[in-house]
Design an enzyme around this catalytic site. Structure first.
Site, PDB file in Angstrom:
ATOM      1  N   LYS A  22       0.819  -1.079  -0.253  1.00  0.00           N
ATOM      2  CA  LYS A  22       0.082   0.012   0.065  1.00  0.00           C
ATOM      3  C   LYS A  22       0.915   1.217   0.214  1.00  0.00           C
ATOM      4  O   LYS A  22       0.594   2.183  -0.838  1.00  0.00           O
ATOM      5  CB  LYS A  22      -0.829  -0.008   1.178  1.00  0.00           C
ATOM      6  CG  LYS A  22      -1.535   1.232   1.447  1.00  0.00           C
ATOM      7  CD  LYS A  22      -2.368   1.314   2.751  1.00  0.00           C
ATOM      8  CE  LYS A  22      -1.701   1.154   4.191  1.00  0.00           C
ATOM      9  NZ  LYS A  22      -1.287   2.922   4.520  1.00  0.00           N
ATOM     10  N   ASN A  23       2.031   1.371   0.870  1.00  0.00           N
ATOM     11  CA  ASN A  23       2.781   2.477   1.078  1.00  0.00           C
ATOM     12  C   ASN A  23       3.523   2.864  -0.128  1.00  0.00           C
ATOM     13  O   ASN A  23       4.362   3.864  -0.001  1.00  0.00           O
ATOM     14  CB  ASN A  23       3.369   2.491   2.408  1.00  0.00           C
ATOM     15  CG  ASN A  23       2.371   2.636   3.407  1.00  0.00           C
ATOM     16  OD1 ASN A  23       1.272   3.116   3.196  1.00  0.00           O
ATOM     17  ND2 ASN A  23       2.544   2.542   4.896  1.00  0.00           N
ATOM     18  N   CYS A 116      -4.534  12.148  13.836  1.00  0.00           N
ATOM     19  CA  CYS A 116      -5.258  10.924  13.622  1.00  0.00           C
ATOM     20  C   CYS A 116      -5.106   9.865  14.921  1.00  0.00           C
ATOM     21  O   CYS A 116      -4.353  10.498  15.819  1.00  0.00           O
ATOM     22  CB  CYS A 116      -4.956  10.392  12.605  1.00  0.00           C
ATOM     23  SG  CYS A 116      -3.009   9.597  12.411  1.00  0.00           S
ATOM     24  N   ARG A 121       0.805  14.164  13.957  1.00  0.00           N
ATOM     25  CA  ARG A 121       1.490  13.877  12.582  1.00  0.00           C
ATOM     26  C   ARG A 121       1.131  15.373  11.624  1.00  0.00           C
ATOM     27  O   ARG A 121       0.579  15.407  10.751  1.00  0.00           O
ATOM     28  CB  ARG A 121       0.688  12.902  11.862  1.00  0.00           C
ATOM     29  CG  ARG A 121       0.598  11.397  12.403  1.00  0.00           C
ATOM     30  CD  ARG A 121      -0.054  10.591  11.928  1.00  0.00           C
ATOM     31  NE  ARG A 121       0.703  10.044  10.450  1.00  0.00           N
ATOM     32  CZ  ARG A 121       0.292   9.006   9.919  1.00  0.00           C
ATOM     33  NH1 ARG A 121      -1.001   8.662   9.834  1.00  0.00           N
ATOM     34  NH2 ARG A 121       0.923   8.885   8.545  1.00  0.00           N
ATOM     35  N   ASP A 124       4.783  19.850   8.433  1.00  0.00           N
ATOM     36  CA  ASP A 124       5.493  21.008   8.187  1.00  0.00           C
ATOM     37  C   ASP A 124       6.626  20.602   7.186  1.00  0.00           C
ATOM     38  O   ASP A 124       7.187  21.613   6.303  1.00  0.00           O
ATOM     39  CB  ASP A 124       6.175  21.504   9.345  1.00  0.00           C
ATOM     40  CG  ASP A 124       6.723  20.593  10.362  1.00  0.00           C
ATOM     41  OD1 ASP A 124       6.272  19.185  10.393  1.00  0.00           O
ATOM     42  OD2 ASP A 124       7.825  20.772  11.062  1.00  0.00           O
ATOM     43  N   ASP A 304       5.013   0.421  12.157  1.00  0.00           N
ATOM     44  CA  ASP A 304       4.146  -0.123  11.456  1.00  0.00           C
ATOM     45  C   ASP A 304       3.896  -1.709  12.172  1.00  0.00           C
ATOM     46  O   ASP A 304       2.857  -2.295  11.770  1.00  0.00           O
ATOM     47  CB  ASP A 304       3.870  -0.153   9.943  1.00  0.00           C
ATOM     48  CG  ASP A 304       3.558   1.330   9.420  1.00  0.00           C
ATOM     49  OD1 ASP A 304       3.215   2.127  10.340  1.00  0.00           O
ATOM     50  OD2 ASP A 304       3.744   1.631   8.482  1.00  0.00           O
ATOM     51  N   ARG A 396      -8.492  -0.985   5.257  1.00  0.00           N
ATOM     52  CA  ARG A 396      -7.552   0.250   4.627  1.00  0.00           C
ATOM     53  C   ARG A 396      -6.352  -0.217   4.114  1.00  0.00           C
ATOM     54  O   ARG A 396      -5.742   0.233   3.116  1.00  0.00           O
ATOM     55  CB  ARG A 396      -7.298   1.371   5.762  1.00  0.00           C
ATOM     56  CG  ARG A 396      -8.404   2.057   6.057  1.00  0.00           C
ATOM     57  CD  ARG A 396      -8.087   3.127   6.946  1.00  0.00           C
ATOM     58  NE  ARG A 396      -7.213   4.141   6.359  1.00  0.00           N
ATOM     59  CZ  ARG A 396      -6.633   5.094   6.861  1.00  0.00           C
ATOM     60  NH1 ARG A 396      -7.034   5.456   8.194  1.00  0.00           N
ATOM     61  NH2 ARG A 396      -5.949   5.945   6.235  1.00  0.00           N
TER      62      ARG A 396
HETATM   63  C1  EPZ Z   1       4.425   6.764   6.414  1.00  0.00           C
HETATM   64  O1  EPZ Z   1       3.714   7.922   7.078  1.00  0.00           O
HETATM   65  C2  EPZ Z   1       3.448   5.823   6.538  1.00  0.00           C
HETATM   66  N1  EPZ Z   1       2.197   6.006   5.654  1.00  0.00           N
HETATM   67  C3  EPZ Z   1       3.127   5.190   7.743  1.00  0.00           C
HETATM   68  O2  EPZ Z   1       2.243   4.033   7.782  1.00  0.00           O
HETATM   69  C4  EPZ Z   1       4.404   5.108   8.638  1.00  0.00           C
HETATM   70  O3  EPZ Z   1       3.821   4.522   9.918  1.00  0.00           O
HETATM   71  C5  EPZ Z   1       5.392   5.837   8.705  1.00  0.00           C
HETATM   72  O4  EPZ Z   1       5.574   6.438   7.299  1.00  0.00           O
HETATM   73  C6  EPZ Z   1       6.497   5.815   9.357  1.00  0.00           C
HETATM   74  O5  EPZ Z   1       7.086   4.527   8.481  1.00  0.00           O
HETATM   75  C7  EPZ Z   1       2.550   5.901   4.121  1.00  0.00           C
HETATM   76  O6  EPZ Z   1       3.373   5.555   3.726  1.00  0.00           O
HETATM   77  C8  EPZ Z   1       1.263   6.467   3.637  1.00  0.00           C
HETATM   78  P1  EPZ Z   1       6.570  10.242   8.361  1.00  0.00           P
HETATM   79  P2  EPZ Z   1       4.402   9.305   7.206  1.00  0.00           P
HETATM   80  O7  EPZ Z   1       6.546  11.403   7.685  1.00  0.00           O
HETATM   81  O8  EPZ Z   1       4.937   9.701   5.828  1.00  0.00           O
HETATM   82  C9  EPZ Z   1       7.173  13.544  11.743  1.00  0.00           C
HETATM   83  C10 EPZ Z   1       0.159   2.708   8.041  1.00  0.00           C
HETATM   84  O9  EPZ Z   1       0.025   2.162   9.011  1.00  0.00           O
HETATM   85  N2  EPZ Z   1       6.758  14.423  10.730  1.00  0.00           N
HETATM   86  O10 EPZ Z   1       7.649   9.430   7.754  1.00  0.00           O
HETATM   87  O11 EPZ Z   1       3.127  10.264   7.474  1.00  0.00           O
HETATM   88  C11 EPZ Z   1       5.908  12.479  12.030  1.00  0.00           C
HETATM   89  O12 EPZ Z   1       5.084  13.156  12.858  1.00  0.00           O
HETATM   90  C12 EPZ Z   1       0.820   4.107   8.140  1.00  0.00           C
HETATM   91  O13 EPZ Z   1       0.475   2.249   6.879  1.00  0.00           O
HETATM   92  C13 EPZ Z   1       7.116  15.815  11.037  1.00  0.00           C
HETATM   93  O14 EPZ Z   1       7.362  16.221  12.178  1.00  0.00           O
HETATM   94  O15 EPZ Z   1       5.353   9.392   8.396  1.00  0.00           O
HETATM   95  C14 EPZ Z   1       6.672  11.423  12.829  1.00  0.00           C
HETATM   96  O16 EPZ Z   1       7.005  11.495  14.083  1.00  0.00           O
HETATM   97  C15 EPZ Z   1       0.446   4.675   9.512  1.00  0.00           C
HETATM   98  N3  EPZ Z   1       6.807  16.603  10.085  1.00  0.00           N
HETATM   99  C16 EPZ Z   1       8.133  11.198  11.802  1.00  0.00           C
HETATM  100  O17 EPZ Z   1       8.014  12.416  11.298  1.00  0.00           O
HETATM  101  C17 EPZ Z   1       6.217  16.424   8.776  1.00  0.00           C
HETATM  102  O18 EPZ Z   1       6.035  17.160   7.969  1.00  0.00           O
HETATM  103  C18 EPZ Z   1       8.079  10.428  10.613  1.00  0.00           C
HETATM  104  O19 EPZ Z   1       6.820  10.302  10.130  1.00  0.00           O
HETATM  105  C19 EPZ Z   1       6.192  14.967   8.602  1.00  0.00           C
HETATM  106  C20 EPZ Z   1       6.548  14.010   9.538  1.00  0.00           C
END
Ligand code: EPZ
Length: 415
Positions: A22-23, A116, A121, A124, A304, A396
Site C-alpha cells: 500500500k505505502n 489521527c 502527525r 511542516d 507499523d 484500509r
Molecule cells: C508513513 O507515514 C506511512 N504512511 C506510515 O504508515 C508509517 O507509519 C510512517 O511512514 C513511518 O514509517 C504511508 O506511507 C502512507 P513520516 P508518514 O513522515 O509519511 C514526523 C500505515 O499504517 N513528521 O515518516 O506520514 C511525524 O510526526 C501508516 O500504513 C513531522 O514532524 O510518516 C513522525 O514522527 C501509518 N513533520 C515522523 O516525522 C512532517 O512534516 C515520521 O513520519 C512529517 C512527519
C-alpha cells in the site's frame, strides 16, 4: 458496521501470500499525475486506502480503472487542483498530490490533514520542501494553498527523517529547473520503489538506498508501467502470526531483504526462520523469549509492526519494553489488549509488557490500521471468542486478511 468474530486457535500452518505494498502504491498513484497518458501498476491489492486515492485522482480529472490486480491511471487531463477535506480527512496520504500538482500545474490546494489515531502527525516538512523549491505557501480556512510559476532545484535538509516529505519532495523536484539534493532523506523500501517508478517515467534521480538523493530536473515525464513491491508490513504481520502458532507458517511473495530487523527480533524471541528468495518460513518457539524493540526509521524496526510485535511479547516468558520513537502516542491497542488479559503498562512512549500464560477472548475495538492487525493476531492467539468491532480500519491496508489467515487455519468470520 462490520466486525470480526474470531475463535482462538494457535494451530495455524501452511502458506500465506503477501500482496503489493500500500505505502509504495499510494505514491506511485500520485506520481502518475506528473505525466499525461496512461500508467499501469501491477500487483495492486483491493484496499480502501487505494480506493480513496483513486477517488481523489478522479476528482482531479484522471481516469482510474482497476481490473484484478492491475490499476490503470490516465492522467491526460488534470482539470482540478483541489484535494478536498472529505478525502484528505479519510486518508492523510492524500497530501501526496501536493508535489505532483505543483510540478505539473504550478498550483495546488490541499486540505490540511488533521490529527489521527496514532498522533498529531504534522506536515511542516512537506511544506518546507515545497517552499525550498520556490513555492509560495499559505494556509487558509483549513487548506494549504501552494503556487509556483516554475519550481527551481534546491538543497533541502530534512531535520527529521520523513517518508512522506521525502516522497513529496521527490515528486515536486523531478520537473523542477536544475538540480535538487535531499539530505537526511528517508530510506524506506517504499522510497526506493517511488524512485524506481519516477525514473521509469523519465526522471533522473540518483542516490537510491541512501539518505542523500540527487534529482536532476527534466522538462517532462512520460507514463510508465511497474510491478509494485510486496508489502513488508503485511509480511511482518503474517510472520508474527506464525510465531504465535504451534506449527510452521510460510510467508510467500515477500522480499526478505526488507525485513532484516523484524526477522532478527523474531529470532531473538526464539523463532527459527528459513529464508528463501521470496519466502520466509517461521518455526515458532515452544517458549517465547522476551525481546525489547525501539521503532526507528528504516532500516530500524518499523513502527507499523510495533503493535503486532507487542502481541507476541504479551505471551513471552518475561518482561519486554517496546518503545515507539516515530509515533510516541501509537499505543491505542494497549487498552484493548489488556481487555484480553494482557499485562501492559505504558509510560510516555514505552510499553512495558509482562508476558502472561494466555490471552482470553473478549470484545474489543479496532482504533487504527496496525492496531486492528494486532487485535486480529491477539484474537487468534487467545482462548475463546474475540469480537473486534470497527474493522473498516483493517480493510484500509490488508486485502481480505480473514480469508488469507483462514486459509492457514484461523477461524475468523466477518459479520
Ligand atoms: C508513513 O507515514 C506511512 N504512511 C506510515 O504508515 C508509517 O507509519 C510512517 O511512514 C513511518 O514509517 C504511508 O506511507 C502512507 P513520516 P508518514 O513522515 O509519511 C514526523 C500505515 O499504517 N513528521 O515518516 O506520514 C511525524 O510526526 C501508516 O500504513 C513531522 O514532524 O510518516 C513522525 O514522527 C501509518 N513533520 C515522523 O516525522 C512532517 O512534516 C515520521 O513520519 C512529517 C512527519
Amino acid at each position: 458496521m462490520e466486525q470480526f468474530i474470531i475463535e482462538g486457535n494457535r494451530n495455524l500452518s501452511g502458506t500465506i501470500p503477501v500482496s503489493g505494498a500500500k505505502n509504495a502504491i499510494l505514491p506511485a498513484m500520485a506520481a502518475c499525475l506528473l505525466a499525461p497518458g496512461t500508467s499501469t501498476l501491477h500487483n495492486v491489492p483491493h484496499l480502501i486506502d487505494l480506493k480513496t486515492m483513486s477517488l481523489l485522482l478522479r476528482v482531479l480529472g484522471a481516469k482510474v480503472e482497476m481490473e484484478n490486480d492491475v490499476l490503470s491511471i490516465d492522467a491526460s487531463h488534470i482539470d482540478s487542483y483541489e484535494a478536498p477535506y472529505e478525502l484528505v480527512n479519510k486518508m492523510r496520504a492524500s497530501i501526496y498530490v501536493l508535489g505532483p500538482l505543483l510540478a505539473r500545474l504550478g498550483i495546488a490546494k490541499v486540505s490540511f490533514p488533521g490529527g489521527c489515531a496514532i498522533g498529531t502527525r504534522p506536515v511542516d516538512l512537506h511544506l518546507m520542501a515545497m517552499e525550498a523549491l520556490g513555492a509560495h505557501i499559505t494556509v487558509e480556512h483549513g487548506y494549504i494553498n501552494a503556487k509556483a510559476d516554475k519550481l527551481v532545484g534546491a538543497d533541502i535538509y530534512f531535520p527529521k527523517s520523513s517518508v512522506g516529505a521525502t516522497i513529496n519532495a521527490l515528486m515536486a523536484a523531478v520537473l523542477a529547473k536544475g538540480v535538487t539534493s535531499l539530505f537526511n532523506a528517508a530510506m524506506e523500501p517504499e522510497i526506493d520503489a517511488t524512485i524506481d517508478f519516477l525514473n521509469l517515467m523519465g526522471a533522473q534521480i540518483s542516490g537510491k538506498g541512501t539518505t542523500t538523493l540527487v534529482i536532476e530536473g527534466v522538462e517532462k515525464l512520460h507514463p510508465t508501467e511497474m510491478e509494485m513491491i510486496p508489502d513488508r508490513i503485511e509480511a511482518g504481520t503474517f510472520l508474527i502470526a506464525g510465531a504465535l502458532s504451534t506449527n510452521p507458517v510460510t510467508v510467500t511473495n515477500c522480499n526478505p531483504n526488507h525485513l532484516t530487523l523484524p526477522m532478527e527480533k523474531l529470532r531473538a524471541s526464539g523463532c527459527e526462520l528459513e529464508v528463501e528468495n521470496c519466502s520466509i518460513t517461521v518455526y515458532p518457539p515452544e517458549i517465547i523469549q522476551p525481546v525489547d524493540i525501539i521503532t526507528l526509521p528504516y532500516p530500524g524496526f518499523p513502527t507499523d509492526l510495533q503493535a503486532q510485535f507487542t502481541v507476541l511479547m504479551c505471551l513471552a516468558d518475561g518482561i519486554s519494553f517496546i518503545e515507539d520513537t516515530i509515533f510516541p502516542d501509537r499505543f491505542a491497542h494497549v487498552a484493548e489488549l489488556n481487555r484480553l488479559q494482557a499485562d501492559i503498562r505504558v509510560e510516555q512512549n514505552i510499553a512495558r509488557v509482562k508476558g502472561v500464560k494466555k490471552l482470553s477472548g473478549a470484545e474489543v475495538m479496532a482504533t487504527d490500521l496496525r492496531a486492528s492487525a494486532a487485535l486480529v493476531l491477539a484474537g487468534i492467539a487467545a482462548e475463546g471468542k474475540t469480537v473486534i468491532s470497527r474493522i473498516y480500519h483493517i480493510d484500509r491496508g490488508y486485502d481480505h486478511i480473514e480469508k488469507k489467515l483462514n486459509a492457514i487455519g484461523a477461524k475468523i468470520t466477518r459479520s
